[in-house]
Design a protein around this motif. Sequence first.
Motif, PDB file in Angstrom:
ATOM      1  N   ILE A 262       0.859  -1.172   0.069  1.00  0.00           N
ATOM      2  CA  ILE A 262       0.033  -0.183  -0.166  1.00  0.00           C
ATOM      3  C   ILE A 262       0.824   1.117   0.010  1.00  0.00           C
ATOM      4  N   MET A 263       0.703   2.137  -1.029  1.00  0.00           N
ATOM      5  CA  MET A 263       1.389   3.568  -0.815  1.00  0.00           C
ATOM      6  C   MET A 263       0.308   4.612  -0.949  1.00  0.00           C
ATOM      7  N   VAL A 264       0.628   5.769  -0.101  1.00  0.00           N
ATOM      8  CA  VAL A 264      -0.256   6.922  -0.255  1.00  0.00           C
ATOM      9  C   VAL A 264       0.529   8.221  -0.808  1.00  0.00           C
ATOM     10  N   GLY A 265      -0.072   9.175  -1.279  1.00  0.00           N
ATOM     11  CA  GLY A 265       0.337  10.445  -1.547  1.00  0.00           C
ATOM     12  C   GLY A 265       0.576  11.210  -0.706  1.00  0.00           C
ATOM     13  N   ASP A 266       1.188  12.325  -0.897  1.00  0.00           N
ATOM     14  CA  ASP A 266       1.735  13.215   0.044  1.00  0.00           C
ATOM     15  C   ASP A 266       0.638  13.837   1.072  1.00  0.00           C
ATOM     16  N   PRO A 271       0.661  12.008  11.062  1.00  0.00           N
ATOM     17  CA  PRO A 271       0.601  11.058  12.076  1.00  0.00           C
ATOM     18  C   PRO A 271      -0.886  10.271  12.455  1.00  0.00           C
ATOM     19  N   LYS A 272      -1.959  11.343  11.789  1.00  0.00           N
ATOM     20  CA  LYS A 272      -3.391  10.934  11.868  1.00  0.00           C
ATOM     21  C   LYS A 272      -3.380   9.857  11.130  1.00  0.00           C
ATOM     22  N   LEU A 273      -2.652   9.349  10.016  1.00  0.00           N
ATOM     23  CA  LEU A 273      -3.072   8.154   9.118  1.00  0.00           C
ATOM     24  C   LEU A 273      -2.726   7.132  10.126  1.00  0.00           C
ATOM     25  N   MET A 274      -1.571   7.176  10.912  1.00  0.00           N
ATOM     26  CA  MET A 274      -1.655   6.005  11.744  1.00  0.00           C
ATOM     27  C   MET A 274      -2.711   5.665  12.855  1.00  0.00           C
ATOM     28  N   GLU A 275      -3.082   6.929  13.178  1.00  0.00           N
ATOM     29  CA  GLU A 275      -4.094   6.892  14.336  1.00  0.00           C
ATOM     30  C   GLU A 275      -5.399   6.113  13.690  1.00  0.00           C
ATOM     31  N   ILE A 276      -5.734   6.717  12.382  1.00  0.00           N
ATOM     32  CA  ILE A 276      -7.073   6.220  11.681  1.00  0.00           C
ATOM     33  C   ILE A 276      -6.774   4.727  11.405  1.00  0.00           C
ATOM     34  N   ALA A 277      -5.606   4.501  10.850  1.00  0.00           N
ATOM     35  CA  ALA A 277      -5.763   3.140  10.255  1.00  0.00           C
ATOM     36  C   ALA A 277      -5.193   2.023  11.344  1.00  0.00           C
ATOM     37  N   ALA A 279      -2.024   0.626  14.282  1.00  0.00           N
ATOM     38  CA  ALA A 279      -0.564   0.471  14.136  1.00  0.00           C
ATOM     39  C   ALA A 279      -0.369  -0.541  13.134  1.00  0.00           C
ATOM     40  N   GLU A 280      -1.168  -1.874  13.133  1.00  0.00           N
ATOM     41  CA  GLU A 280      -0.885  -2.932  12.527  1.00  0.00           C
ATOM     42  C   GLU A 280      -1.085  -2.728  10.800  1.00  0.00           C
ATOM     43  N   ALA A 281      -2.163  -2.054  10.593  1.00  0.00           N
ATOM     44  CA  ALA A 281      -2.312  -1.914   8.989  1.00  0.00           C
ATOM     45  C   ALA A 281      -1.665  -0.602   8.458  1.00  0.00           C
ATOM     46  N   ALA A 282      -1.075   0.344   9.553  1.00  0.00           N
ATOM     47  CA  ALA A 282      -0.395   1.298   9.042  1.00  0.00           C
ATOM     48  C   ALA A 282       1.226   0.857   8.947  1.00  0.00           C
ATOM     49  N   GLU A 283       1.644  -0.148   9.593  1.00  0.00           N
ATOM     50  CA  GLU A 283       3.030  -0.741   9.347  1.00  0.00           C
ATOM     51  C   GLU A 283       3.330  -0.926   7.956  1.00  0.00           C
ATOM     52  N   GLY A 284       4.435  -0.308   7.383  1.00  0.00           N
ATOM     53  CA  GLY A 284       5.039  -0.734   6.161  1.00  0.00           C
ATOM     54  C   GLY A 284       4.242   0.162   5.162  1.00  0.00           C
ATOM     55  N   VAL A 285       3.386   1.017   5.319  1.00  0.00           N
ATOM     56  CA  VAL A 285       2.636   1.587   4.301  1.00  0.00           C
ATOM     57  C   VAL A 285       3.700   2.545   3.576  1.00  0.00           C
ATOM     58  N   TYR A 286       3.943   2.905   2.347  1.00  0.00           N
ATOM     59  CA  TYR A 286       4.795   3.724   1.605  1.00  0.00           C
ATOM     60  C   TYR A 286       4.248   5.057   1.572  1.00  0.00           C
ATOM     61  N   VAL A 377       8.194   5.392   4.671  1.00  0.00           N
ATOM     62  CA  VAL A 377       7.404   4.048   4.976  1.00  0.00           C
ATOM     63  C   VAL A 377       7.117   4.246   6.417  1.00  0.00           C
ATOM     64  N   VAL A 378       6.116   3.890   6.877  1.00  0.00           N
ATOM     65  CA  VAL A 378       5.452   3.855   8.280  1.00  0.00           C
ATOM     66  C   VAL A 378       6.457   2.876   9.027  1.00  0.00           C
ATOM     67  N   LYS A 379       7.038   3.341   9.996  1.00  0.00           N
ATOM     68  CA  LYS A 379       7.644   2.429  10.962  1.00  0.00           C
ATOM     69  C   LYS A 379       7.423   2.876  12.396  1.00  0.00           C
ATOM     70  N   GLY A 380       6.497   1.928  13.013  1.00  0.00           N
ATOM     71  CA  GLY A 380       5.986   2.399  14.404  1.00  0.00           C
ATOM     72  C   GLY A 380       5.041   3.434  14.231  1.00  0.00           C
TER      73      GLY A 380
END
Length: 390
Positions: A262-266, A271-277, A279-286, A377-380
């Motif tokens: 999964i990759m997202v644009g700018d 940090p809100k993306l990680m909150e909404i997704a 931690a598990e789903a956000a990890e590794g998102v480019y 990439v999302v790390k933590g």
Amino acid sequence: MRAIPLKSLASLAVLGLLATGCGQGLLGGGDSGDQAAKKDGPILLGMLIPQSGSEAAIGPYMSNAAQLAVDEINAKGGVLGRQLELKTADDACDAQSAAAGANKLVTEEVDLSVGGYCSGATLPTLPIFGKANIPMIIPAANSQELVDQKLKHVFLINGTGSQQAMAAEKWITKQGAKSVALMHDNTSYSKDIAVRTQTLLEVPGGAEPVITEAVTPKESDYSANITNVLDKKPDFVYWTGYFQEGGLIARQLRQAGYKGSIMVGDGSVSPKLMEIAGAEAAEGVYATMTQTPDTLEGAEGWIAAYKKKYNADPGPYSNQAYDAVRLAAEAVTKAGGTDGAKVIAALEAIDGFPMFSGPLKFTPEHTLASGGFQILVVKGDKFALQDALK
């Protein structure tokens, strides 16, 4: 000419900032010119940012950084003997609110505009500022549609939608993806990047764009869209909209059993993306993204100054907002005042002005000569640098 590596550009920019005292050596003092003789009050900078609505989390990053630049410049004597003053208005990432905010700033007689985050909200402000002869230095909004207006008073200091699409295609290809799903929210910014990425991918032997799916912003359930996407069996999904929807889409993709990239644009780098997704789903998102404070080599001193003033970390687009103010001050200095036509000419003549993205020179279209997109990439709990795409 061979492109300068991104890290080298960032280092040059930081060195330039240090050598000029964060730009103040270029700005303090000098001949005041006719304009300053006529008007010795503050030079007013207007900044439209989202202060309400789904993107409100970004607003403080931009206004805080802009105010930091204003304070630093004023502490060194201001510009042409005059102080800078920042005036903000809420665009709520909404076209109607942005138009109202732009008219408010025009009424307040701002000399330059240094705002613009959401492209769809920024577009309707172009003619408003243009009619008032107010130059625009846009720090974040980057839809190619902004460039396609071909307006002389508009300058972008973030990479464009076409440059972001090229970075996306390069990373998708580098990852060896075979089938790609593109998802957007039908806004000017998001659809532009998705369509341009699709076009770049449509070459023989490359990753195949199997679906381009449009979603309705501000929904709470995207299961129907997720089903449409997963029916095409992609191994790579690229979401080009904002973090509110991006977080939900990442979470719902994983909940539906999707195992691919999964990759997202700018617009989703927050940090809100990680909150909404989660931690598990956000990890590794480019993410395709221009420079952020924590991916800039040598920016530690600037980050410390921001944290000292605001007791918080600088976030996405804070460095671009800071540079927008510095560039505005430089252009006014070179123009000898705030006359719109003279400031525009000064901006067009800029060559090598040190910014975080590297030495600045505008193309004839008033965009950066190099977009400077990188892959995060999302790390933590944060986005970290994955690849500088040299």
